[in-house]
Design a protein around this motif. Sequence first.
Motif, mmCIF file in Angstrom:
data_model
loop_
_atom_site.group_PDB
_atom_site.id
_atom_site.type_symbol
_atom_site.label_atom_id
_atom_site.label_comp_id
_atom_site.label_asym_id
_atom_site.label_seq_id
_atom_site.Cartn_x
_atom_site.Cartn_y
_atom_site.Cartn_z
ATOM 1 N N GLY A 314 52.349 42.180 51.988
ATOM 2 C CA GLY A 314 52.171 43.627 52.124
ATOM 3 C C GLY A 314 51.188 44.155 51.083
ATOM 4 O O GLY A 314 50.242 44.869 51.412
ATOM 5 N N ARG A 315 51.389 43.786 49.817
ATOM 6 C CA ARG A 315 50.532 44.314 48.745
ATOM 7 C C ARG A 315 49.088 43.832 48.910
ATOM 8 O O ARG A 315 48.143 44.606 48.759
ATOM 9 C CB ARG A 315 51.033 43.871 47.363
ATOM 10 C CG ARG A 315 52.346 44.443 46.947
ATOM 11 C CD ARG A 315 52.295 45.991 46.863
ATOM 12 N NE ARG A 315 53.608 46.546 46.614
ATOM 13 C CZ ARG A 315 54.569 46.649 47.528
ATOM 14 N NH1 ARG A 315 54.356 46.269 48.772
ATOM 15 N NH2 ARG A 315 55.745 47.159 47.215
ATOM 16 N N LEU A 316 48.929 42.562 49.233
ATOM 17 C CA LEU A 316 47.560 42.025 49.347
ATOM 18 C C LEU A 316 46.827 42.680 50.514
ATOM 19 O O LEU A 316 45.641 43.003 50.425
ATOM 20 C CB LEU A 316 47.587 40.504 49.525
ATOM 21 C CG LEU A 316 48.011 39.705 48.286
ATOM 22 C CD1 LEU A 316 47.983 38.223 48.587
ATOM 23 C CD2 LEU A 316 47.119 40.000 47.088
ATOM 24 N N THR A 317 47.560 42.906 51.609
ATOM 25 C CA THR A 317 46.935 43.543 52.769
ATOM 26 C C THR A 317 46.501 44.967 52.399
ATOM 27 O O THR A 317 45.393 45.400 52.736
ATOM 28 C CB THR A 317 47.911 43.531 53.965
ATOM 29 O OG1 THR A 317 48.363 42.190 54.140
ATOM 30 C CG2 THR A 317 47.265 43.996 55.254
ATOM 31 N N ALA A 389 39.384 41.995 43.522
ATOM 32 C CA ALA A 389 38.904 42.492 44.813
ATOM 33 C C ALA A 389 37.927 43.643 44.604
ATOM 34 O O ALA A 389 36.924 43.747 45.309
ATOM 35 C CB ALA A 389 40.084 42.948 45.655
ATOM 36 N N ARG A 390 38.228 44.505 43.613
ATOM 37 C CA ARG A 390 37.341 45.645 43.342
ATOM 38 C C ARG A 390 35.947 45.135 42.935
ATOM 39 O O ARG A 390 34.945 45.653 43.393
ATOM 40 C CB ARG A 390 37.939 46.491 42.215
ATOM 41 C CG ARG A 390 37.187 47.776 41.990
ATOM 42 C CD ARG A 390 37.863 48.655 40.968
ATOM 43 N NE ARG A 390 39.141 49.170 41.428
ATOM 44 C CZ ARG A 390 40.135 49.520 40.610
ATOM 45 N NH1 ARG A 390 40.033 49.367 39.314
ATOM 46 N NH2 ARG A 390 41.275 49.992 41.108
ATOM 47 N N GLY A 391 35.945 44.074 42.120
ATOM 48 C CA GLY A 391 34.683 43.472 41.706
ATOM 49 C C GLY A 391 33.837 43.096 42.908
ATOM 50 O O GLY A 391 32.608 43.119 42.868
ATOM 51 N N LEU A 392 34.509 42.754 44.015
ATOM 52 C CA LEU A 392 33.767 42.349 45.224
ATOM 53 C C LEU A 392 33.723 43.469 46.245
ATOM 54 O O LEU A 392 33.399 43.251 47.409
ATOM 55 C CB LEU A 392 34.427 41.094 45.811
ATOM 56 C CG LEU A 392 34.140 39.857 44.985
ATOM 57 C CD1 LEU A 392 35.259 38.847 45.077
ATOM 58 C CD2 LEU A 392 32.836 39.227 45.397
ATOM 59 N N ARG A 393 34.093 44.680 45.833
ATOM 60 C CA ARG A 393 34.087 45.892 46.681
ATOM 61 C C ARG A 393 34.781 45.639 48.020
ATOM 62 O O ARG A 393 34.217 45.826 49.085
ATOM 63 C CB ARG A 393 32.644 46.328 46.931
ATOM 64 C CG ARG A 393 31.983 46.905 45.692
ATOM 65 C CD ARG A 393 30.676 47.577 46.021
ATOM 66 N NE ARG A 393 29.775 47.500 44.902
ATOM 67 C CZ ARG A 393 28.988 46.453 44.665
ATOM 68 N NH1 ARG A 393 28.970 45.444 45.476
ATOM 69 N NH2 ARG A 393 28.202 46.446 43.616
ATOM 70 N N LEU A 394 36.023 45.252 47.960
ATOM 71 C CA LEU A 394 36.782 45.054 49.212
ATOM 72 C C LEU A 394 37.057 46.386 49.868
ATOM 73 O O LEU A 394 37.376 47.336 49.171
ATOM 74 C CB LEU A 394 38.117 44.390 48.876
ATOM 75 C CG LEU A 394 38.222 42.894 49.015
ATOM 76 C CD1 LEU A 394 39.676 42.484 49.015
ATOM 77 C CD2 LEU A 394 37.568 42.389 50.279
#
Length: 394
Positions: A314-317, A389-394
């Motif tokens: 849930g959190r990762l999604t 994930a932010r570093g890769l602009r998800l």
Amino acid sequence: MALSEKVKRFVEEGGWIRRMFEAGITLKQQYGEDKVFDLSLGNPVVEPPPQFKEELRRLAQSPAKGMHRYMPNAGYAETREAVAAGIRAETGIPFTRGDIVMTAGAAAGLNVTLKTILDPGDEVIFFAPYFVEYTYYTDNQGGVPIVAPTGEGFQPDLGALEGLITPRTRALLINSPNNPSGAVYSAETLGALGTLLRRKSQEQGREIFLISDEPYRRIIYDGLTYPQVFPHYEASIVVHSHAKDLALPGERIGYMAVNPAYEARAELVDGLTFCNRILGIVNAPALMQHVVRALQGISVDVAEYQRKRDFMHGRLTELGYSCFKPQGAFYLFPAAPGGDDLAFVDELQRYNVLTVPGRGFGSEGYFRISYCVEDRVLEGSLDGFREAARGLRL
Ligand SMILES: Cc1ncc(COP(=O)(O)O)c(C=O)c1O
């Protein structure tokens, strides 16, 4: 040089999990135990069910004479009978103790099975992503590993599988619930595999065995009933371990079960028993055989694992990760943001989160999270997942 060229190469290629484990030790020394979130190992933190300790205590208090001696290499008749009764109840198929060989966990069961059926150069097919040791077990026993692809939901790609079967194919090795993807193969899939293997075996005039590696068979979610392989293919061997369902990985106990419908069953069981001995396993640990005799059908609390799966998935999604929702086992196998699994696992490591790159399982572009850890480790890892994930602009 101490190592053979081959072992040197294997150590270099195959050491991902160990490498992450070692990185974890270094990070823990540097930052402190509670600042490192190690999701790299499939070593469950849950304790064995209470019945395990009760049985151990009972045996210690009233030991039977001779209970630590050598025994028949297939294991104690009473333990094999208890296992057969358990599988009879699970499958409705008339297993007897003559179909069961006790062994030292799934790793030994797989090596013994391969040793028994392979001639040098025989091919063993398994689907990626796969448990990385399959490559080495196949090589140990003189075989050649062949990797087949999976498709949607990490289910076997049957068309591609058919194209990979050759006159040298001796076994298809499957693993459901799967480590690392968490996929469970449906009865329809198993039926289609059985039909294909039967046709190919007939064409070749030699059996292609279906080896089903099932250490996670009891760790399935959402009320799913486990689809058994036995009804779908005669020349099938199930390898089971109590490492995960009874949380006893260090005790090295499991078994091989041969399909009673296989016509050369008795010969195969004799071969498995012989190879259990000559591979140096000799017999499964005596004390554990006494204990698990009373614990067939008992498992750790699967609801706990399902809760952890729901939390982490849930959190990762929510954070934007693309991740198949596992139907069993205790791993998640998300796509690596940015596509490069090595780079992403390194990025996570900058936030003290340890995972394993998918290439360690034959599937580049993914990474494995093991969620059989304490909740505080899962919760503590989320900042790292967010930042990476932010570093890769998800
Ligand atoms: C898919 C799979 N097969 C086999 C094994 C080996 O199990 P055991 O510890 O019973 O040898 C493992 C262990 O993690 C596994 O994940």
